[in-house]
Motif scaffolding. Structure first.
Motif, PDB file in Angstrom:
ATOM      1  N   GLU A  57       0.832  -1.211   0.000  1.00 61.28           N
ATOM      2  CA  GLU A  57       0.000   0.000   0.000  1.00 61.28           C
ATOM      3  C   GLU A  57       0.864   1.258   0.000  1.00 61.28           C
ATOM      4  N   ARG A  58       1.942   1.213   0.737  1.00 67.30           N
ATOM      5  CA  ARG A  58       2.784   2.401   0.893  1.00 67.30           C
ATOM      6  C   ARG A  58       3.659   2.656  -0.337  1.00 67.30           C
ATOM      7  N   TYR A  59       4.282   1.591  -0.874  1.00 75.19           N
ATOM      8  CA  TYR A  59       5.303   1.777  -1.907  1.00 75.19           C
ATOM      9  C   TYR A  59       4.850   1.422  -3.327  1.00 75.19           C
ATOM     10  N   ARG A  62       0.419   3.854  -3.405  1.00 79.22           N
ATOM     11  CA  ARG A  62       0.487   5.321  -3.345  1.00 79.22           C
ATOM     12  C   ARG A  62       1.073   5.938  -4.615  1.00 79.22           C
ATOM     13  N   ASN A  72      -3.360  13.108  -2.181  1.00 77.39           N
ATOM     14  CA  ASN A  72      -3.419  12.790  -0.753  1.00 77.39           C
ATOM     15  C   ASN A  72      -3.948  14.011  -0.005  1.00 77.39           C
ATOM     16  N   GLN A 134      -5.952   2.498  -1.714  1.00 81.80           N
ATOM     17  CA  GLN A 134      -4.942   1.577  -1.181  1.00 81.80           C
ATOM     18  C   GLN A 134      -5.572   0.254  -0.747  1.00 81.80           C
TER      19      GLN A 134
END
Length: 336
Positions: A57-59, A62, A72, A134
């Motif tokens: 989800e983060r790398y 996003r 965001n 995400q």
């Protein structure tokens, strides 16, 4: 009491055909059987999946969201106020005008400031589009991977084409390594969804339906593992996952406001859903669990009623979700 309950739970008449005991489920002569204690491993597997989810989800999600034009949005936090926070959590998120005046007196501030505090506090509870994207990305990634891997595991198996083969030789059917990993990943995934129910985005329309679905899925897969109904179990998993990644893909493009792509993906999902959940599941899977066992045993075990009860519960959820999908399609076709 625990010993008595344990002996009742593992009573052979619940799980396996007549004249079979747990002693028959010992690995021998090239036969490998699933063991109940192996299900404990699904909890650490769930934690591994949560770690993978965090990093994906983060790398991955996003940067992908940014590339699709999703921003965001940063929400403004209200000033810390224990009195208002307590009222927000325990009494009401939308206080009346008279309640706002009372809170303003209590906090020694203006009515306008109290209204502003509640508005900002409510906004914090609303998930951002990026958060929704995400979550959809993670589910899409898992369901797509599961569908591809499931097809690779199943395409050369005779029971994938002839469902009668799921019962041939039962219960003395060997456990394949591919079946082990397929089950562990799926049960671990649904445990991870249970663990994150409190922080995942809640959708009022079918939140309880999702809770029931996750618990029924874990119960079904765990029970079918213990009773060595693994061949049928892998088919149930495959039938469910092959439609779900289309929905998550449609959600992702919906959040990115790619309307035409979203509509096309949702129509594909609706077709896949009705084929897998309204045709294949009741007329292929349920036929194999309700009707075919009577050919192999004249004395159905208690598990026959337990598992079919949970499978029918799943089918009830399919009908409910099918109704919601039909309503959306109706609006899409007739109201644009």
């Amino acid at each position: 009491i625990l010993k008595t309950l344990n002996s009742w739970f593992w009573w052979e008449n619940i799980w396996m055909p007549i004249n079979c005991t747990w002693a028959d489920f010992v690995d021998r002569d090239g036969l490998v059987f699933p063991k109940p204690h192996q299900l404990y491993a699904t909890i650490p597997y769930a934690l591994v999946l949560l770690i993978i989810r965090f990093f994906s989800e983060r790398y991955i999600a996003r940067p992908l969201a940014k590339a699709l034009g999703i921003k965001n949005v940063r929400r403004v936090k209200p000033q810390p106020n224990p009195v208002l926070e307590s009222y927000f959590r325990e009494c009401s998120r939308h206080p009346s005008q008279s309640e706002i005046k009372g809170l303003a007196k209590k906090c020694n501030c203006t009515v306008h400031l109290v209204e502003k505090w509640f508005r900002r506090r409510r906004n914090l509870e609303i998930p951002t589009v990026l958060q929704k994207f995400q979550e959809a990305f993670w589910r899409f990634s898992f369901y797509l991977t599961s569908s591809i891997v499931g097809f690779i595991f199943l395409y050369d198996k005779p029971w994938f084409y002839d469902i009668w083969q799921t019962w041939v030789g039962y219960p003395f059917q060997t456990l394949l390594p591919s079946q082990y990993w397929y089950y562990m990943a799926e049960i671990g995934f649904y445990w991870s969804l249970i663990f994150t129910l409190g922080i995942d985005i809640k959708r009022k329309a079918d939140f309880m339906a999702h809770v029931v679905h996750h618990l029924a899925a874990i119960g079904l897969m765990s029970g079918s593992w213990c009773g060595n109904y693994v061949r049928l179990g892998t088919l149930v998993i495959f039938v469910h996952d092959t439609a779900d990644f289309w929905l998550e893909a449609a959600k992702m493009f919906n959040y990115a406001r790619w309307e035409k792509t979203c509509n096309m993906l949702f129509v594909i999902f609706a077709i896949a859903f009705f084929i897998t959940r309204m045709i294949l599941f009741p007329f292929w899977i349920l036929r194999a669990t309700l009707y075919q066992p009577t050919y192999y045993s004249t004395t159905p075990v208690i598990a026959y009623f337990l598992f079919n009860g949970m499978l029918l519960t799943l089918q009830g959820l399919h009908i409910y979700w099918g109704y919601l999908i039909f309503r959306i399609l109706k609006r899409f076709v007739f109201l644009k």
